[in-house]
Design a protein around this motif. Sequence first.
Motif, short mmCIF file in Angstrom:
data_model
loop_
_atom_site.label_atom_id
_atom_site.label_comp_id
_atom_site.label_asym_id
_atom_site.label_seq_id
_atom_site.Cartn_x
_atom_site.Cartn_y
_atom_site.Cartn_z
N ALA A 156 0.76 -1.19 -0.01
CA ALA A 156 -0.67 0.34 -0.26
C ALA A 156 0.69 1.16 0.03
CB ALA A 156 -0.80 -0.07 1.45
N GLY A 157 1.86 0.87 0.77
CA GLY A 157 3.16 2.92 1.12
C GLY A 157 3.65 2.00 -0.66
N MET A 158 3.96 1.84 -0.98
CA MET A 158 4.54 1.26 -2.78
C MET A 158 3.19 1.89 -3.44
SD MET A 158 5.89 -1.80 -4.28
CE MET A 158 4.13 -2.63 -4.49
N ILE A 159 2.22 1.41 -4.20
CA ILE A 159 1.56 1.94 -4.13
C ILE A 159 1.09 3.28 -4.46
CG2 ILE A 159 -1.00 2.17 -5.40
CD1 ILE A 159 -0.67 -1.23 -4.76
N GLY A 160 1.52 3.47 -2.83
CA GLY A 160 0.92 5.86 -2.72
C GLY A 160 2.68 6.32 -3.10
N GLU A 161 3.66 5.91 -2.62
CA GLU A 161 4.64 6.60 -3.71
C GLU A 161 4.74 6.40 -5.32
OE1 GLU A 161 7.70 4.98 -1.26
OE2 GLU A 161 7.67 6.56 0.41
N ALA A 162 4.36 5.01 -5.86
CA ALA A 162 4.56 5.36 -7.15
C ALA A 162 3.55 6.22 -8.05
CB ALA A 162 4.51 3.78 -7.47
N LEU A 163 2.41 6.65 -7.37
CA LEU A 163 1.56 6.89 -7.63
C LEU A 163 1.23 8.22 -8.04
CD1 LEU A 163 -1.40 4.88 -7.40
CD2 LEU A 163 -1.29 5.28 -9.70
N THR A 164 1.87 8.90 -6.93
CA THR A 164 1.97 10.88 -6.54
C THR A 164 3.16 11.07 -7.03
OG1 THR A 164 1.55 10.04 -4.36
CG2 THR A 164 3.22 12.25 -4.79
N LEU A 165 4.32 10.15 -7.04
CA LEU A 165 5.19 10.32 -8.19
C LEU A 165 4.90 10.55 -9.58
CD1 LEU A 165 8.50 10.68 -8.28
CD2 LEU A 165 8.71 8.09 -8.87
N GLY A 166 4.30 9.39 -10.38
CA GLY A 166 3.66 9.79 -11.98
C GLY A 166 3.01 10.94 -11.72
N ARG A 167 1.71 11.06 -10.70
CA ARG A 167 0.57 12.15 -10.66
C ARG A 167 1.45 13.43 -10.98
NH1 ARG A 167 -3.96 13.88 -7.08
NH2 ARG A 167 -4.80 15.80 -8.44
N LYS A 168 2.69 13.37 -10.09
CA LYS A 168 3.26 14.83 -9.83
C LYS A 168 3.80 15.34 -11.24
CE LYS A 168 5.31 18.33 -6.39
NZ LYS A 168 5.68 18.47 -5.32
N SER A 169 4.88 13.85 -11.97
CA SER A 169 5.99 13.85 -13.19
C SER A 169 4.65 14.38 -13.91
CB SER A 169 6.52 13.24 -13.20
OG SER A 169 7.23 12.73 -11.89
N GLY A 170 3.46 14.82 -13.97
CA GLY A 170 2.72 15.04 -14.89
C GLY A 170 2.04 13.50 -16.30
N LEU A 171 2.23 12.91 -15.22
CA LEU A 171 1.55 11.29 -15.79
C LEU A 171 0.02 11.50 -15.28
CD1 LEU A 171 3.89 8.14 -15.03
CD2 LEU A 171 3.35 9.37 -17.28
N ASP A 172 -0.45 10.28 -16.29
CA ASP A 172 -2.00 10.97 -16.07
C ASP A 172 -2.66 9.31 -15.31
OD1 ASP A 172 -4.97 10.98 -17.89
OD2 ASP A 172 -5.17 9.12 -17.73
N TRP A 173 -3.50 9.90 -14.38
CA TRP A 173 -3.92 9.14 -12.76
C TRP A 173 -4.51 7.82 -13.59
CZ3 TRP A 173 -2.84 8.64 -8.97
CH2 TRP A 173 -4.16 7.82 -7.18
N SER A 174 -5.73 7.67 -14.70
CA SER A 174 -6.45 6.78 -15.52
C SER A 174 -5.21 6.08 -16.16
CB SER A 174 -7.35 6.87 -16.08
OG SER A 174 -8.18 7.78 -15.34
N LYS A 175 -4.10 6.80 -16.84
CA LYS A 175 -3.14 5.51 -17.21
C LYS A 175 -2.42 5.28 -16.78
CE LYS A 175 -4.60 8.17 -22.88
NZ LYS A 175 -3.76 8.74 -23.19
N MET A 176 -1.61 5.30 -15.79
CA MET A 176 -1.03 5.26 -14.87
C MET A 176 -1.21 3.43 -14.45
SD MET A 176 1.17 7.25 -11.94
CE MET A 176 -0.31 7.84 -11.85
N LEU A 177 -2.43 3.80 -14.01
CA LEU A 177 -3.40 2.72 -13.09
C LEU A 177 -3.97 1.70 -14.60
CD1 LEU A 177 -6.02 4.68 -10.92
CD2 LEU A 177 -4.07 2.88 -9.86
N GLU A 178 -4.29 1.24 -15.20
CA GLU A 178 -3.98 1.48 -16.60
C GLU A 178 -2.37 0.31 -16.03
OE1 GLU A 178 -6.09 2.28 -19.65
OE2 GLU A 178 -7.45 3.12 -19.14
N VAL A 179 -1.87 0.53 -16.83
CA VAL A 179 -0.42 0.38 -17.34
C VAL A 179 0.45 -0.45 -16.24
CG1 VAL A 179 2.17 0.86 -17.07
CG2 VAL A 179 -0.05 2.37 -18.49
N LEU A 180 -0.16 -0.26 -14.35
CA LEU A 180 0.24 -0.89 -13.47
C LEU A 180 -0.50 -2.17 -13.52
CD1 LEU A 180 0.63 1.88 -10.62
CD2 LEU A 180 2.57 0.21 -11.74
N ALA A 181 -2.20 -2.71 -14.21
CA ALA A 181 -2.41 -3.51 -14.17
C ALA A 181 -1.89 -4.43 -14.73
CB ALA A 181 -4.62 -2.99 -13.83
#
Length: 266
Positions: A156-181
């Motif tokens: 859970a902590g790892m997911i939180g850090e990965a998504l926040t890093l991506g989001r603050k770097s400009g990645l699209d939220w939904s696309k990030m999750l699709e790639v991770l899945a």
Amino acid sequence: VMAFDRVQDRLDEIVSRGAAPAGSVAQVASESDVVVTSLPNDRIFRAVALGAEGVVENARRGAVLMDTSTVSATVSAEVAQAALARGVQYLRTTVSGNGVVAAAAALTVMASGPQAAYDLALPLINTIGRRAFYLGQAEEARLMKLAVNLMISVSAGMIGEALTLGRKSGLDWSKMLEVLASSQVASPMVLYKTPPLKERDFTSTMSAITQTKDVDLILDCAAQSYVPLPLTSAVRGMFQGLISMGGGEDDYIALVKHVETLSGVA
């Protein structure tokens, strides 16, 4: 309290034949061949199992106490000693799975205790679980459950850090999750959490407060065994921060929101 459809069907069948709900834990224990408990913490489990009106004191000799709670190995061993003295077969049957898995009677069950009790309870175990593992005679199931929950908490902590890093770097939220899945990190947990994360739905399936209780059990166990757990200790601090900011009743995956807040992400 976890309710499973197949177990509920069996209860409905019993009630339809005229059986009335029991009025107390003592009555349940005195009238049952197998008593199943699922309780939130050490204190409540000890009271239900060992109190004067509890299961062990009032159960028939040879009856099985089948507990699915996430509690410490220490209190579990205390219950085991009392059960042995009273001739009660004490079976630790910890479970792994989310609400959807539970509703489908497809939990993973980790069992330890007397082999005879496991054999007796196996048909009941199979009504709530798709896979069952018999791990030994004592607290093995408790320890295995803590190991599983350690990985869930750190993930859970790892997911939180990965998504926040991506989001603050400009990645699209939904696309990030699709790639991770779709990637090599797509564990059952990631796949289960992806749909609510897409909607930013942090409704609790397991609250941050409850998950923190489990982390505390893990760290206590590690202290007794002199095992350093730096990742788990760090995640414990993250959960405490989330709780302190009012997110204690949110789902534990709301660590995402906490990391975002620390990172200045709106």
